[in-house]
Design a protein around this motif. Structure first.
Motif, short mmCIF file in Angstrom:
data_model
loop_
_atom_site.label_atom_id
_atom_site.label_comp_id
_atom_site.label_asym_id
_atom_site.label_seq_id
_atom_site.Cartn_x
_atom_site.Cartn_y
_atom_site.Cartn_z
N ASP A 575 0.81 -1.19 0.00
CA ASP A 575 0.00 0.00 0.00
C ASP A 575 0.86 1.26 0.00
O ASP A 575 0.64 2.19 -0.79
N LEU A 577 3.70 1.57 -1.09
CA LEU A 577 4.46 1.67 -2.34
C LEU A 577 3.55 1.90 -3.54
O LEU A 577 4.03 1.94 -4.68
N ASN A 578 2.24 2.02 -3.31
CA ASN A 578 1.28 2.23 -4.39
C ASN A 578 1.34 1.10 -5.41
O ASN A 578 1.33 1.32 -6.63
N LEU A 579 1.45 -0.13 -4.91
CA LEU A 579 1.55 -1.28 -5.81
C LEU A 579 0.45 -2.29 -5.52
O LEU A 579 0.02 -2.45 -4.37
#
Lengths: 587, 587
Positions: A575, A577-579
């Motif tokens: 989350d 890491l926006n992945l």
């Protein structure tokens, strides 16, 4: 204080001294009323003696020790009655007066001996126990001594070790990068360096003159036996040099290592073999010169005698294995099977024995007169008792590579590849480009910064395949231990290279813009070399794989089986890491 | 051959020699019919002389050279008429007979001089030019010499440098990991090491006895001025040692560095100060001992006299600044503003001057009799001309930290923090745990493997906050240059620690299972230390930030502005890694 001495230190001259030792229990032996314990540490083994007549309780305590217990003892150094000349401490033992168990041990899953009963998988899972075996730890001690000597040599030559970044930008050209998502820059990624190539060139632009670094590099490739996702490079670059300067300096480093580490004095300059000769004579750009068996081309002699296989071949060539005429039919069949394996891919093997009377007896006698076979014998300068092995094919390079494999196999079978013998050479004059069938275009054989030979620059426009590079590899015993090149320092020539390699202006800018920019501000002529440390250590340690000179290697799936990495992340980490992980079904 | 000598090499004794030099044009000066060029390389500067009477065309060529051009010259070494004693080569110059431009240069975006006109941002973007400035390149040369000496020392002490893996498993405890998606293991990730802590402990289990590594470590933190996402640690571990053994050995290393690098012989053992004293006397676990100004607690003297601020305080303490009674009202107001800044957070500042006649004049005179003020003066042993500065607060630790900041500021203002003076000490007896308000529980102050002091083990069950650790930091000039601890080698004690730290059995197993497993097979007593290389180099180079001792540093957003990393990936790369980027809106 846990110890006054190590387990490798005490000698007869120490007899009478009161000492304290600590280490691991290698073995416990009972002999009459005595108990002997071999106490081990990195430095050696010292024998401990417990006398039940003297102190029954203490001896009983010693008897209860298990393998790999960690203990501390106090005692007196005494001369042994039966000395062990194989052990540096073999003249003495310790008459123990006090024994403390510092830590117990469960029974290890395999024996901690050079000849262990542990298979590869279990040894990797318990690598910390595997590393206790002196045959493994020895490799890491060797590695340390080698890096110390490498640094000593390079420092004495005015090289400066400079750390380049590990978190860098990704360059989609070339091998696959490992990448690192940036939390602070959402949607963006660092890459781990495949080599510090561009940074070391920038350091030359910055004027550091002579740079080196012993540095981890990373390549996300499908792994083979001698590849690791992370490996260590001795990375070097120099300014104001020509090819011969770089070769001279790094040949000096190799000689320094041979001398200080292996005690071998190499006084002659290493042979420099053009790449085209290496391919023609050995079918390899890294020929093993510990033995001869040079290729002999036989097109002139064997073509046109009605043997269709040869008559239609683009290449016919062979090797002469001295004294191997005694090979049985079965052995020859096995060689035929060997070259026909899919990894090698030859169609078949022709052989010819030189008999005691000088006659040649071949597997294709019905097509050739003894006269032709004698011409062939002369071409090899073959003697009675020799065995000639011949391959042919419709692709010259492919057939040469097959013949190379056969040559290496014969070298092994005939015991010509002694691990304690070293044959070093430079392969030079590599082609600048190689044709890629897959891409349908020429690619850089090394990398796009490699300089063409000045005299070949006109060929860039007329015959790219013929352009030779100012590139060089050092080869030892058939292993490429390092390689490098003189770089392009002229921005016009560099732009031309990008163009020839099919980079658009924009793409070149995106990927190498900062280097191209740097070249605007006075780049010096420069060149360098990178040695593979893992390969050097393997070579000096006589290992077949680089794995055993690495403390914590990964397996062929890139896994560390000891600490079970890689592993899934916590949702919170992804989350941040926006992945999102989205595993596709395998097609 | 590009050169016979470097630009720092030639001396008067070489006069008459024909030489070839290569380097960068630092400066071109015309003087009558002569043109002088300063030619620069890493090794120095040599003056080139061109005489228009002698060779007008050549002199004209020299006149056309721009700054940072790369040139090669042939010429004769001659004695200078006006010598330059500031330059090692200042007695000679080269009468040039041939000049070749190897590469031209655009005008650099800032001047390549120690006093450059380039700001921080542009220097970072063109770091390869910034690195040409000798004040910057000097730091990297120093760094190289320091690592050479560190390795020399540790090698002489039987330490073995062993490379531990960079691609390891993620441990969500502690600081945030950088992670690396694994293509071969879809949905799984490696992490980059925050330190090789567990691996070095495993190497002790493996029996390597003395390990070190100069190694990159990674921490995904929001960055401050002296933090970098990647930094370099001198990582060390030893077996069969107690705290004093580790301290002795690494104090030896520090002394070796001071001697070989700075020419400073430190003969006395470093002071060892318990953490509680450091906090009590300096309000810091890394006190700057280049100057005194120890805290004096004033609760007994100043409480209960009707000054509400002090009467309600949990802590009242002050420092005495020798000779600072001359501070003006304005300066004192600035100090008050300084301590009231949000980063420090004090409510206000009380001051008292000791006047020439011995009387004390304070900012709170209306609450205190001269008698009380004289008691205070005596507590500080203050003399006429001294300035006493006092803080108070309702949280002892917080107020001490505020007073620490004030002490450091006064040290700076009074010139007591000379960068060429070094004050080294060990801070010892750290608490094993510290209370986290955020988590509402005790956390490990260092890491969960740190050993408690044996005599404090009973307190684990009764008073966790009072348990002291076998942990130690080395502090130089107020900078923590390294720290370490004796580790737990007993698995029962380790399990108890995990329990106290709130790990479930399962979670401890998941994260540290392989270490716990290793401890079953005979772990030796062991301990170690890690030094921050970047901090050591900064200290020796007299830098305020670690950034300038790093070749290619990142900025405060973790970006490399030179090569513009990180950056978005190609869709194909994400695809291969089974990843989707999903950037959430900022809340």
């Amino acid at each position: 204080m846990y110890r006054t001495h190590t387990c490798g230190q005490l000698r007869l001259a120490d007899a009478g001294a009161e000492v304290t030792l600590s280490g691991w229990v290698q073995r416990v032996r009972k002999l009459g009323g005595m108990t002997f314990v071999d106490l081990r540490d990195r430095y050696g083994i010292t024998q401990l003696a417990f006398d039940s007549e003297n102190d029954a309780a203490l001896c009983e305590q010693a008897n209860s020790l298990g393998r790999e217990y960690v203990i501390q003892v106090d005692g007196k150094v005494i001369e042994r009655t039966s000395k062990n000349s194989k052990l540096a401490t073999g003249d003495i033992e310790i008459a123990v007066s006090r024994l403390t168990v510092l830590n117990s041990s469960e029974v290890p899953p395999f024996t901690i001996e050079d000849n262990t009963d542990g298979g590869d998988d279990i040894r990797m899972k318990y690598r910390y126990l595997d590393l206790r075996r002196s045959c493994v730890s020895h490799n890491l001690l060797l590695r340390h001594r080698m890096t110390m000597e490498i640094r000593r040599y390079l420092d004495s030559m005015n090289f400066v070790e400079i750390e380049t970044p590990v978190l860098i930008g990704s360059t989609p050209e070339g091998a696959r990068d490992f990448v690192v998502p940036s939390r602070m820059n959402p949607g963006q990624f660092y890459a781990l360096p495949q080599s510090p190539q561009m940074f070391k060139q920038l350091l030359m632009v910055a004027g550091f003159d002579r740079y080196f670094q012993i540095v981890k590099c990373f390549r996300d490739e499908d792994l083979r036996a001698d590849r690791q996702p992370e490996f260590t490079q001795i990375d070097c670059e120099m300014s104001f040099v020509e090819q011969q300067d770089v070769i001279g300096l790094f040949e000096g480093m190799a000689k320094h290592l041979f001398k200080t580490i292996r005690g071998i004095e190499l006084t002659e300059p290493f042979m420099q073999m053009p790449w085209s000769d290496a391919m023609r004579l050995y079918g390899s750009d890294k020929p093993d010169l510990r033995f001869g068996m040079q290729f002999v081309e036989l097109m002139d002699i064997l073509k046109g005698h009605g043997f269709a296989v040869f008559d239609n071949a683009a290449y016919i060539g062979g090797i002469c294995a001295t004294g191997a005429a005694t090979y049985t039919r079965k052995q020859l069949d096995q060689l035929t099977d060997f070259v026909k394996r899919p990894q090698i891919g030859a169609k078949g093997l022709v052989y010819a024995r030189v008999e005691a009377d000088g006659n040649v007896k071949s597997s294709v006698d019905k097509f050739y007169t003894q006269d032709v076979l004698q011409q062939m014998k002369a071409a090899f300068d073959a003697k009675p008792g020799d065995l000639i092995l011949i391959l042919s094919g419709d692709d010259v390079m492919k057939t040469r590579k097959q013949l190379c494999e056969l040559r290496l196999e014969m070298g092994s079978q005939l015991g010509l590849r002694d691990k304690n013998k070293f044959a070093c050479l430079w392969v030079v004059d590599f082609p600048l480009f190689e044709w890629s069938d897959e891409e349908g275009r020429f690619m850089a054989m090394h990398h796009p910064f490699t300089s063409p030979k000045p005299e070949d620059i006109p060929l860039l426009d007329t015959d790219m395949g013929a352009v030779r590079a100012n590139a060089y590899d050092m080869v030892v015993n058939g292993v490429e231990v390092g390689g490098g090149s003189i770089r392009i320092h002229d921005k016009q020539l560099q732009n031309k290279m990008f163009e020839l390699l099919g980079f658009t202006q924009q793409r070149a800018e995106e990927q190498f813009g900062f280097l191209m920019n740097a070249f605007k501000y006075g780049a010096p002529p420069h060149g360098g070399l990178a040695y593979g440390l893992d390969r050097w250590v393997s070579l000096f340690a006589g290992l077949d794989s680089i794995r055993d000179c690495i403390a914590f290697p990964k397996n062929n799936s890139g896994r560390d089986v000891m600490c079970d990495a890689p592993a899934p992340l916590e949702p919170k980490q992804l989350d941040e890491l926006n992945l999102v992980v989205d595993i596709k079904e395998k097609k």
